[in-house]
Design a protein around this motif. Structure first.
Motif, PDB file in Angstrom:
ATOM      1  N   THR A  79       7.022  14.346  -9.946  1.00  0.00           N
ATOM      2  CA  THR A  79       8.197  13.644 -10.485  1.00  0.00           C
ATOM      3  C   THR A  79       7.813  12.633 -11.549  1.00  0.00           C
ATOM      4  OG1 THR A  79       8.077  11.899  -8.808  1.00  0.00           O
ATOM      5  CG2 THR A  79       9.383  13.879  -8.275  1.00  0.00           C
ATOM      6  N   GLY A  80       6.523  12.305 -11.633  1.00  0.00           N
ATOM      7  CA  GLY A  80       6.062  11.285 -12.559  1.00  0.00           C
ATOM      8  C   GLY A  80       6.249   9.877 -12.045  1.00  0.00           C
ATOM      9  N   GLU A  81       6.817   9.720 -10.849  1.00  0.00           N
ATOM     10  CA  GLU A  81       7.122   8.389 -10.319  1.00  0.00           C
ATOM     11  C   GLU A  81       5.930   7.762  -9.605  1.00  0.00           C
ATOM     12  OE1 GLU A  81       9.842   6.746 -10.789  1.00  0.00           O
ATOM     13  OE2 GLU A  81      11.061   8.315 -11.726  1.00  0.00           O
ATOM     14  N   VAL A  82       5.134   8.577  -8.928  1.00  0.00           N
ATOM     15  CA  VAL A  82       4.023   8.071  -8.134  1.00  0.00           C
ATOM     16  C   VAL A  82       2.724   8.215  -8.914  1.00  0.00           C
ATOM     17  CG1 VAL A  82       2.712   8.338  -5.990  1.00  0.00           C
ATOM     18  CG2 VAL A  82       5.197   8.640  -5.991  1.00  0.00           C
ATOM     19  N   ILE A  83       1.896   7.182  -8.846  1.00  0.00           N
ATOM     20  CA  ILE A  83       0.576   7.199  -9.478  1.00  0.00           C
ATOM     21  C   ILE A  83      -0.474   7.210  -8.371  1.00  0.00           C
ATOM     22  CG2 ILE A  83      -1.036   5.994 -10.995  1.00  0.00           C
ATOM     23  CD1 ILE A  83       1.420   4.637 -12.293  1.00  0.00           C
ATOM     24  N   LEU A  84      -1.367   8.176  -8.430  1.00  0.00           N
ATOM     25  CA  LEU A  84      -2.465   8.275  -7.471  1.00  0.00           C
ATOM     26  C   LEU A  84      -3.784   8.001  -8.176  1.00  0.00           C
ATOM     27  CD1 LEU A  84      -1.530  11.607  -5.632  1.00  0.00           C
ATOM     28  CD2 LEU A  84      -0.871   9.294  -4.998  1.00  0.00           C
TER      29      LEU A  84
ATOM     30  N   THR B 112       0.208   4.108  -5.977  1.00  0.00           N
ATOM     31  CA  THR B 112       0.956   2.963  -6.478  1.00  0.00           C
ATOM     32  C   THR B 112       2.105   3.524  -7.302  1.00  0.00           C
ATOM     33  OG1 THR B 112       0.805   0.851  -7.670  1.00  0.00           O
ATOM     34  CG2 THR B 112      -0.551   2.662  -8.505  1.00  0.00           C
ATOM     35  N   ASP B 113       2.713   2.705  -8.148  1.00  0.00           N
ATOM     36  CA  ASP B 113       3.836   3.178  -8.952  1.00  0.00           C
ATOM     37  C   ASP B 113       3.891   2.399 -10.254  1.00  0.00           C
ATOM     38  OD1 ASP B 113       4.962   0.662  -8.295  1.00  0.00           O
ATOM     39  OD2 ASP B 113       5.966   1.516  -6.541  1.00  0.00           O
ATOM     40  N   TRP B 114       4.928   2.631 -11.028  1.00  0.00           N
ATOM     41  CA  TRP B 114       5.034   2.010 -12.347  1.00  0.00           C
ATOM     42  C   TRP B 114       5.386   0.527 -12.273  1.00  0.00           C
ATOM     43  CZ3 TRP B 114       3.122   4.288 -16.501  1.00  0.00           C
ATOM     44  CH2 TRP B 114       2.875   5.654 -16.419  1.00  0.00           C
ATOM     45  N   LYS B 115       5.747   0.058 -11.096  1.00  0.00           N
ATOM     46  CA  LYS B 115       5.983  -1.381 -10.909  1.00  0.00           C
ATOM     47  C   LYS B 115       4.685  -2.122 -10.619  1.00  0.00           C
ATOM     48  CE  LYS B 115      10.608  -0.608  -8.977  1.00  0.00           C
ATOM     49  NZ  LYS B 115      11.469  -0.764  -7.767  1.00  0.00           N
ATOM     50  N   GLY B 116       3.623  -1.372 -10.426  1.00  0.00           N
ATOM     51  CA  GLY B 116       2.352  -1.998 -10.084  1.00  0.00           C
ATOM     52  C   GLY B 116       2.319  -2.477  -8.647  1.00  0.00           C
ATOM     53  N   SER B 117       2.999  -1.755  -7.764  1.00  0.00           N
ATOM     54  CA  SER B 117       3.035  -2.139  -6.354  1.00  0.00           C
ATOM     55  C   SER B 117       1.637  -2.107  -5.753  1.00  0.00           C
ATOM     56  CB  SER B 117       3.943  -1.188  -5.572  1.00  0.00           C
ATOM     57  OG  SER B 117       5.267  -1.240  -6.073  1.00  0.00           O
ATOM     58  N   ALA B 118       1.438  -2.907  -4.713  1.00  0.00           N
ATOM     59  CA  ALA B 118       0.136  -2.967  -4.054  1.00  0.00           C
ATOM     60  C   ALA B 118      -0.289  -1.573  -3.617  1.00  0.00           C
ATOM     61  CB  ALA B 118       0.208  -3.893  -2.849  1.00  0.00           C
ATOM     62  N   PRO B 119      -1.518  -1.151  -3.934  1.00  0.00           N
ATOM     63  CA  PRO B 119      -1.972   0.197  -3.582  1.00  0.00           C
ATOM     64  C   PRO B 119      -1.920   0.445  -2.076  1.00  0.00           C
ATOM     65  CG  PRO B 119      -3.459  -0.818  -5.162  1.00  0.00           C
ATOM     66  CD  PRO B 119      -2.529  -1.895  -4.706  1.00  0.00           C
ATOM     67  N   VAL B 120      -1.500   1.648  -1.728  1.00  0.00           N
ATOM     68  CA  VAL B 120      -1.414   2.063  -0.331  1.00  0.00           C
ATOM     69  C   VAL B 120      -2.407   3.199  -0.103  1.00  0.00           C
ATOM     70  CG1 VAL B 120       0.053   3.061   1.461  1.00  0.00           C
ATOM     71  CG2 VAL B 120       1.001   1.391  -0.160  1.00  0.00           C
ATOM     72  N   LYS B 121      -3.250   3.066   0.924  1.00  0.00           N
ATOM     73  CA  LYS B 121      -4.213   4.112   1.242  1.00  0.00           C
ATOM     74  C   LYS B 121      -3.489   5.324   1.800  1.00  0.00           C
ATOM     75  CE  LYS B 121      -8.172   5.215   4.193  1.00  0.00           C
ATOM     76  NZ  LYS B 121      -9.162   4.713   5.183  1.00  0.00           N
ATOM     77  N   LEU B 122      -3.795   6.511   1.220  1.00  0.00           N
ATOM     78  CA  LEU B 122      -3.205   7.753   1.704  1.00  0.00           C
ATOM     79  C   LEU B 122      -4.149   8.516   2.616  1.00  0.00           C
ATOM     80  CD1 LEU B 122      -1.348   9.249  -1.397  1.00  0.00           C
ATOM     81  CD2 LEU B 122      -0.400   7.969   0.515  1.00  0.00           C
TER      82      LEU B 122
END
Length: 729
Positions: free
Chosen positions: A123-128, A150-160
């Motif tokens: 979708t282009g929304e999520v950055i890995l 993370t995402d385009w807001k620069g949200s705190a990275p989440v471990k997947l």
């Protein structure tokens, strides 16, 4: 950041680098760099990235090029004129451009870290991205990769999950988006990565991990999927490049060629590529390798003739991203890719509808902070398709990793190596999967038929892959060695010296003595009564408790016993070659004695293959004056390769044999083999050299080999130096 001039001409990219022509670094600086350099101490400690001067123009230029909403992410060095081509450090910036957010080029996350291979979701929304968590220990780099989102807001990275993320793919049937990753990266001294399996998990539920491929080790650069998920590009591992084919819920591999940075179009065309050894062209392939052609990626202004890296398809079948140009700093040793990353910028390219050429390029970055691992997303790309290609629907595309026509029976295989073009994987009796990994020593190299060419060197199996074979040869008497042998007379090499080695395992040695076969076990030896053929032949040697037996082309070869000598401990690996001038194809080692019927069948297959060998190519012998040379490779500079060719340009002075219409000739020479310098190199400009050459196009074994070409004749027809190389002691 895009220069304002970028909007003026997008059909053919001009040289619009702020720091000099053709992407080469100069002492001049952009206005931004000049202002920031007023406080040098501040500049050196500043690891942030300055904001985009013209975010609106940046976005408009990109959308004018792609015709749609576009997003790009990549890793960038935090310091000017620095580079990290392989994303090893923890001092990278995670960069991005979203053409609809008005911010232009910017850092997504403010903290420098190890942002290896940033990826965009479908979708282009999520950055890995992957943090490699590299630890250097015992002379090797040990990796503990972890995937974050993370995402385009620069949200705190989440471990997947643990692993090295390589691609995102949405199942068209269920709508589930999967993240594919390579797991368990192997510790290595070199730069090429490989893991033991390809896994996937739902983006929104990382706990559901599935193993999708584990037949061989796999390299992360690049795994990309077709729209329907039935195909993926891959390396199994580097430099074995090809395609993954979905069968029965898992993927099997088919090798297509040799090289690096495989890629696959994101539609259902099945069109893919492999980056060539010069890092300027891609070898294109369609229909699982049945169609082949080349595209030159280094023709645009700003990177013309330069080495490039990180080629990757976007989610749109006609748009790709790449980094370049790579240019080392003056006086710096090592690889231009490894050391020249400080000059690398991001380029977005557009292919023709039939993927036969590049139509245009757009330079994205202009700041001389080395860029790496770009990925791009373009809106409405699901409807974009390359024309004239389809993925084969049947499974007869040859997906099996084990060749089907030879050997007659795979029962009891301990080692299997067909040729350079085959993915030489096999299964042992216990069902364990193995790969025949060989390392060249001294001047050993591959020949024109894809054979192990052993004049001047040898190949050794990696010990960790042949432990079971060595143990069996030491402890059990029954074994069979077979090969398609290309004698030195056929290869055109020098005559063999007495007592040379063709194959050496634990208590199992096959050699040649003045044209006769010699077999050795411990302190006992045998010699054939008749000489071996001077043309290609199939050789089978069986070992039992009583001794040896041999067959040539399916016919028994009478042996005489020789006086015993001092027994020497056998090697802890399998070695092919040792002073022997010749070549080997279709090499296999078994834990049993093959039947006469099996040997006859394999001999027939060998002779059938010999009948397909191409005729000898045109050969030219000449005297030429060296007018342009390329720099010598170094082991560190060409890693993970162990050999490299250099391109030299000669002025033709006299033709001694054959014909040549041109007044100059571009010749590629082996300058390094087995990490050793080839004798006679480097060469001196202005001196005359004797050359024995054939057209490079007739030597397909060179595809994917590392080539260093700094001449101005990089687009001239290339010839290959066929004189037998020898390495410096």
């Amino acid at each position: 950041m895009l220069a304002s001039a970028a909007m003026a001409s997008l059909s053919l990219l001009p040289s619009c680098d702020k720091d000099g022509d053709d992407g080469k670094e100069t002492k001049s600086k952009s206005s931004k760099e000049k202002s920031s350099s007023k406080d040098k101490s501040k500049s050196k400690s500043d690891k942030s990235h300055p904001p985009d001067d013209n975010p609106t123009e940046t976005s408009q230029a990109i959308e004018a090029f792609t015709g749609a909403h576009t997003r790009l992410v990549w890793a960038k060095a935090s310091q000017p004129h620095e580079g990290d081509t392989f994303a090893q450090s923890d001092k990278l910036l995670l960069m991005g451009i979203d053409t609809r957010d008005g911010k232009g080029e910017r850092a997504i996350l403010s903290k420098p870290a190890n942002y290896s291979r940033p990826l965009l979701s479908t979708t282009g929304e999520v950055i890995l991205y992957t943090d490699k968590n590299t630890v250097r220990k015992g002379g090797k780099k040990h990796y503990h990769p972890v995937i974050y989102r993370t995402d385009w807001k620069g949200s705190a990275p989440v471990k997947l999950a643990e692993g090295y993320a390589v691609d995102c793919w949405k199942d068209p049937a269920s709508g589930t988006e999967y993240v594919f990753a390579v797991s368990n990266l192997k510790a290595t001294k070199g730069l090429s990565l490989e893991g033991d399996k390809l896994i996937r998990f739902p983006l929104e539920d990382p706990s559901k991990v599935e193993v999708m491929y584990d037949d061989t080790p796999i390299t992360p650069d690049n795994v990309q999927f077709s729209r329907d998920g039935t195909r993926a590009s891959g390396q199994f591992p580097w430099p074995h490049s090809g395609v993954l084919i979905l069968q029965g819920g898992k993927y099997t591999a088919k090798k297509i060629t040799t090289g690096c940075w495989s890629g696959l179009a994101p539609d259902n065309s099945g069109v893919g590529w492999t980056f060539d050894g010069e890092h300027r062209k891609v070898a294109m392939a369609a229909e699982d390798g049945s169609k082949n052609w080349y595209i030159n990626l280094s023709e645009a202004a700003g990177m013309k003739g330069s080495e490039l890296y990180h080629p990757r398809w976007s989610n749109h079948a006609r748009y790709i991203v790449i980094t370049g140009p790579y240019a080392k700093k003056k006086g710096e040793d090592g690889s231009v890719i490894n050391k020249g990353g400080g000059s690398a910028e991001i380029y977005l390219g557009r292919m023709s509808e039939t993927a036969d050429k590049m139509e245009a390029w757009l330079q994205i970055c202009h700041d001389n902070r080395g860029d790496a691992y770009p990925d791009a997303w373009i809106a409405n790309a699901d409807s974009a398709n390359l024309k004239g290609y389809t993925i084969p629907t049947a499974t007869q595309s040859g997906a099996s990793v084990i060749a089907s026509s030879w050997p007659a029976s795979k029962e009891g295989l301990l080692f299997f190596w067909k040729d350079r073009t085959t993915l030489n994987a096999f299964a042992t009796r216990d069902g364990a999967k193995h790969e025949s990994v060989l390392a060249g020593r001294d001047a050993a190299r591959y020949g024109r038929m894809g054979e192990l060419l052993l004049d001047g060197g040898s190949y050794e199996a990696e010990p960790e892959f042949v432990k079971a074979a060595v143990t069996h040869l030491r402890t059990q008497p029954a074994a069979t060695f077979e090969a398609l042998v290309l004698p030195g007379q056929y290869e055109g090499t020098a005559a063999n010296a007495p007592l040379t080695t063709i194959f050496n395992g634990a208590d199992f040695t096959v050699g040649e003595d003045t044209g006769h076969l010699v077999l050795v076990r411990g302190a006992t030896a045998w010699r054939s009564k008749t000489a071996l053929p001077a043309v290609p032949y199939h050789l089978a040697v069986t070992r039992s408790a009583e001794g040896f037996a041999a067959q040539v082309n399916g016919e028994p070869l009478e042996l005489d016993s020789l006086p015993g000598g001092g027994a020497k401990p056998g090697p802890e690996t399998l070695t092919f070659g040792g002073g022997w001038n010749g070549g080997l194809l279709q090499v296999a080692l078994y834990d049993r004695i093959l039947t006469d019927e099996e040997i006859a069948s394999n001999a027939h297959a060998a002779q059938a293959r010999v009948s397909t060998f191409p005729s000898a190519p045109q050969r030219v012998k000449l005297s030429g004056k060296l007018t342009e040379s390329s720099p010598m490779p170094t082991p560190e500079g060409i890693s993970p390769y162990t050999g490299a060719l250099v391109a030299h340009l000669y002025e033709v002075e006299k033709i001694h044999q054959g014909t040549l219409e041109t007044k100059t000739v571009l010749v590629k020479h082996w300058a390094m083999l087995g990490e050793k310098v080839v004798q006679g190199f480097p060469r001196e400009v202005g001196k005359t050299y004797e050359l024995l050459i054939e057209r490079e196009v007739d030597h397909t074994q060179l595809k994917g080999e590392r080539v260093i070409d700094d001449t101005t004749a990089f687009d001239q027809e290339a010839w290959f130096d066929v004189a037998s190389p020898r390495v410096a002691p």
